[in-house]
Design an enzyme around this catalytic site. Structure first.
Site, PDB file in Angstrom:
ATOM      1  CD  GLN A 115      -2.744   1.374   2.401  1.00  0.00           C
ATOM      2  OE1 GLN A 115      -2.233   1.909   3.369  1.00  0.00           O
ATOM      3  NE2 GLN A 115      -4.005   0.945   2.389  1.00  0.00           N
ATOM      4  CE1 TYR A 200      -3.074  10.062   6.890  1.00  0.00           C
ATOM      5  CE2 TYR A 200      -4.291   8.212   5.974  1.00  0.00           C
ATOM      6  CZ  TYR A 200      -3.720   8.852   7.053  1.00  0.00           C
ATOM      7  OH  TYR A 200      -3.796   8.280   8.308  1.00  0.00           O
ATOM      8  N   GLY A 346      -9.702  -6.985   8.959  1.00  0.00           N
ATOM      9  CA  GLY A 346      -8.552  -6.411   9.628  1.00  0.00           C
ATOM     10  C   GLY A 346      -8.388  -6.927  11.036  1.00  0.00           C
TER      11      GLY A 346
END
Length: 404
Positions: A115, A200, A346
């Site tokens: 990633q 981001y 996750g």
């Protein structure tokens, strides 16, 4: 019917069967649909280079039966982050370290994507890596993120992000993404996932609350989407079709970002439609989760809406994956019903390196997560490998029943 399928059906677990079937992702045949989402664990101690302990961590989850693993977010260039000890992918040393991890994952029969990440304004000028870089903090516009829970805990007073400067030449960062994608390929990854969400840098270009530019990179939907699309094009040129995924968080809320619903729909409808033309392998959408939103005076920062029903019709040429607070059972149900092509889990992987085996044999999941050791040393200090292993690589594999 396979012997494995017979086994878990005999245990009354037939609702999980879809998770054990292969899936084609570009040119890769993934052995099952047990996907591991990117998980921040902060074990790149003492700096930003992956360690042998991390090799063991990723190997465990591949050995435990993961089909596809997405790495923790890796920085495309030296910069500060909210947490210390985040890994990078900008140097030869990073490439060599990550190669040990990809080799370990492949030896256990799984695939792994890296990633790629540029934090944008969610940064502080006094973090060690930012100081070492000698660079300012870049953002589409000079707009500072409000602190919220975006706090730099390794700095005195736990400050929020610093004031950024406007990025004069976005093409410079696009080339850094290209270089990072090339390094990921050298490191033996099977593809890359571009982080386009989370508040981001790419997300900041998309959002009207963080992008006030009047040049070709701001204003209209087409201009605000340009940066993210150009990054995806550059990375795809390195990897070719079917080897690039992207992560999206259109519901916003995290890191002081989010637009009104009408603007959100207009922006992401365009961005997703154009990205779907680029030959991506998948798009991973995070569902809205109230616990991940930032609230002030009772009002959330995000834009709650159903990302599955809203954006699934737009994704024609890529796989449609989701993430955010799924249980394995809900993941199987969403896939079986055709709502999604796959789900990244996750939390379930943190304390269950053998997650697929536990479900296959009807063994209860370990739900006891050592939250105090979820991340590495938050103050930026250096712990021994023995201490770092606690709550990281010391979760046990379950004892499997003997074959009949």
């Amino acid at each position: 019917m396979s012997s494995v399928e017979t086994h878990y059906q005999s245990k009354g677990l037939e609702e999980f069967s879809v998770l054990f079937t292969p899936i084609q992702l570009g040119t890769l045949t993934i052995r099952n649909k047990f996907f591991m989402a990117p998980l921040t664990r902060d074990r790149n101690v003492p700096d930003n280079i992956p360690t042998n302990l991390m090799v063991e961590y990723y190997r465990q989850r591949a050995k435990g039966g993961a089909g596809l693993i997405i790495s923790e977010a890796m920085l495309i260039t030296q910069q500060g982050t909210l947490w210390p000890h985040a890994p990078g992918i900008w140097s030869d040393e990073h490439v060599r370290a990550w190669k040990k991890i990809t080799d370990a994952v492949h030896e256990e029969g799984a695939y792994i994507y890296s990633q790629l990440w540029q934090v944008g304004r969610i940064n502080h000028i006094d973090t060690p890596q930012q100081v070492a870089s000698g660079e300012p903090i870049y953002a589409p516009s000079a707009i500072q993120a409000r602190p919220g829970y975006s706090k730099f805990r390794m700095l005195p007073g736990n400050p929020g992000p610093s004031m950024p400067v406007e990025l004069k030449d976005p093409r410079r960062i696009i080339e850094q993404f290209r270089h990072a994608a090339f390094n990921a390929k050298r490191a033996g990854f099977d593809g890359v996932e571009v982080h386009t969400g989370g508040g981001y840098l790419i997300h900041e270009f998309l959002d009207t609350t963080t992008n006030k530019r009047t040049d070709e990179w701001g204003g209209s939907v087409e201009n605000r989407a340009r940066f993210g699309l150009e990054v995806l094009k550059a990375v795809t040129e390195v990897w070719g079709p079917g080897r690039v995924g992207m992560k999206l968080t259109p519901a916003g809320g995290y890191n002081d970002i989010g637009m009104p619903l009408e603007e959100t729909l207009e922006t992401f409808n365009y961005f997703i439609t154009e990205a779907d033309k680029l030959g991506l392998s998948y798009m991973m959408f995070l569902r809205y989760e109230v616990s991940r939103d930032e609230f002030r005076d009772g009002k959330g920062r995000g834009t709650p809406h159903d990302v599955i029903s809203t954006y699934r019709p737009l994704v024609i040429n890529s796989k449609f994956f989701t993430n955010q607070s799924y249980t394995p059972l809900e993941a199987a149900q969403h896939i079986s019903s055709g709502k999604v092509d796959g789900v990244f889990l996750g939390t379930a992987w943190i304390a269950n390196p053998d997650l697929p085996k536990r479900i296959e044999y009807g063994i209860p999941l370990n739900t006891s997560i050592d939250m105090g050791r979820l991340y590495g040393p938050k103050d930026g200090g250096v712990l021994s490998e023995e201490e770092l292993a606690k709550g990281y690589t010391d979760y046990p594999f379950a004892e499997l029943p003997l074959a009949n």
